[in-house]
Design a protein around this motif. Sequence first.
Motif, PDB file in Angstrom:
ATOM      1  N   MET A  91       0.841  -1.199   0.000  1.00 32.13           N
ATOM      2  CA  MET A  91       0.000   0.000   0.000  1.00 32.13           C
ATOM      3  C   MET A  91       0.876   1.249   0.000  1.00 32.13           C
ATOM      4  N   ARG A 108       1.921   4.922   0.891  1.00 36.37           N
ATOM      5  CA  ARG A 108       1.653   5.715   2.079  1.00 36.37           C
ATOM      6  C   ARG A 108       2.301   7.078   1.922  1.00 36.37           C
ATOM      7  N   GLY A 141     -10.096   1.715   7.521  1.00 35.76           N
ATOM      8  CA  GLY A 141      -9.616   0.593   6.724  1.00 35.76           C
ATOM      9  C   GLY A 141      -8.108   0.635   6.538  1.00 35.76           C
ATOM     10  N   ARG A 142      -7.586   1.836   6.356  1.00 39.22           N
ATOM     11  CA  ARG A 142      -6.130   1.981   6.263  1.00 39.22           C
ATOM     12  C   ARG A 142      -5.467   1.529   7.555  1.00 39.22           C
ATOM     13  N   VAL A 175      -6.404  -0.725   9.564  1.00 41.69           N
ATOM     14  CA  VAL A 175      -6.381  -2.189   9.612  1.00 41.69           C
ATOM     15  C   VAL A 175      -5.143  -2.713   8.883  1.00 41.69           C
ATOM     16  N   CYS A 176      -4.815  -2.083   7.757  1.00 39.95           N
ATOM     17  CA  CYS A 176      -3.747  -2.591   6.882  1.00 39.95           C
ATOM     18  C   CYS A 176      -2.372  -1.994   7.171  1.00 39.95           C
ATOM     19  N   ASP A 177      -2.329  -0.783   7.677  1.00 40.15           N
ATOM     20  CA  ASP A 177      -1.062  -0.054   7.764  1.00 40.15           C
ATOM     21  C   ASP A 177      -0.154  -0.497   8.899  1.00 40.15           C
ATOM     22  N   PRO A 204       0.722  -3.758  10.584  1.00 42.59           N
ATOM     23  CA  PRO A 204       0.690  -5.219  10.769  1.00 42.59           C
ATOM     24  C   PRO A 204       1.323  -5.680  12.076  1.00 42.59           C
ATOM     25  N   THR A 222      -6.173  -4.188  15.699  1.00 42.24           N
ATOM     26  CA  THR A 222      -6.666  -4.433  14.344  1.00 42.24           C
ATOM     27  C   THR A 222      -8.157  -4.736  14.355  1.00 42.24           C
TER      28      THR A 222
END
Length: 251
Positions: free
Chosen positions: A1, A3, A64-65, A67-69, A71, A78
């Motif tokens: 993704m 950023r 949503g970002r 959740v993904c940004d 890890p 999360t």
Amino acid sequence: MDRPIAYDKLAREERFVRMRAREVAELKVAQGLPPFPDLSSGESIKERVHGIMVGELQAMEGAGRSVCDFPDAPWDFTMDMARQVWDESRHVEIYLRLLEHLDGYAGEYPETTILWRCACAEDAAARVAGVNRGLEGLACDVFNQLVHIARKIGDPILERAVDFVLADEITHVRMGSKWLTKLTEGDAERRRKAIEFQESIDERFNLGGVRREGDHEAVSISIATDVRRMAGFTEEEIERLIKTTQRSQVY
């Protein structure tokens, strides 16, 4: 993704028109209109609801970002961000229905991008401080005022729907406070930077004094002190916010 993701990369239908908030305000002032909808008419209420709808859309994308940004963040973090995505998507649906109720439609007014641009902090602690405590705190102010206005004009559909969403926003603020504390435990410098980021968001969204303490019908955005207490803001934080309203940059 990538950023950060540029606001013009967000997926939208053709009916949405994106503009910078400052540009929208300047165009409105040039036409003799207030720079921010003041809830004094049905048209201004509809414009405010449209602005909230696109704000909820960007809030959904921002969660949503999150959740993904991150890890490496705790799994519970999360999961909380994923729950917020669900909440925000439901809010978008609610405000789309409210627009129909007010004889409006998505895309009737420009979509400003300031919320998304404030939701892209690289640090998870700063992200939840700025979004969940700063932007969701703003939502508490805006929604609480709209509930009171809807009650005054006798629109129970608008009143109940917005009050329903407000309950979620209170939990989002509490969620932000929880994760700000957990993510910065033992790291005073990280906490300081996260809180500074939140304060910068607060000042930006005071909109040059548009948000301030006052009666719901007397100011464009009234600070919801009681709701903020319910959401877990301290008296010191509320007082600091009130004091900043007279020295905030516009947009």
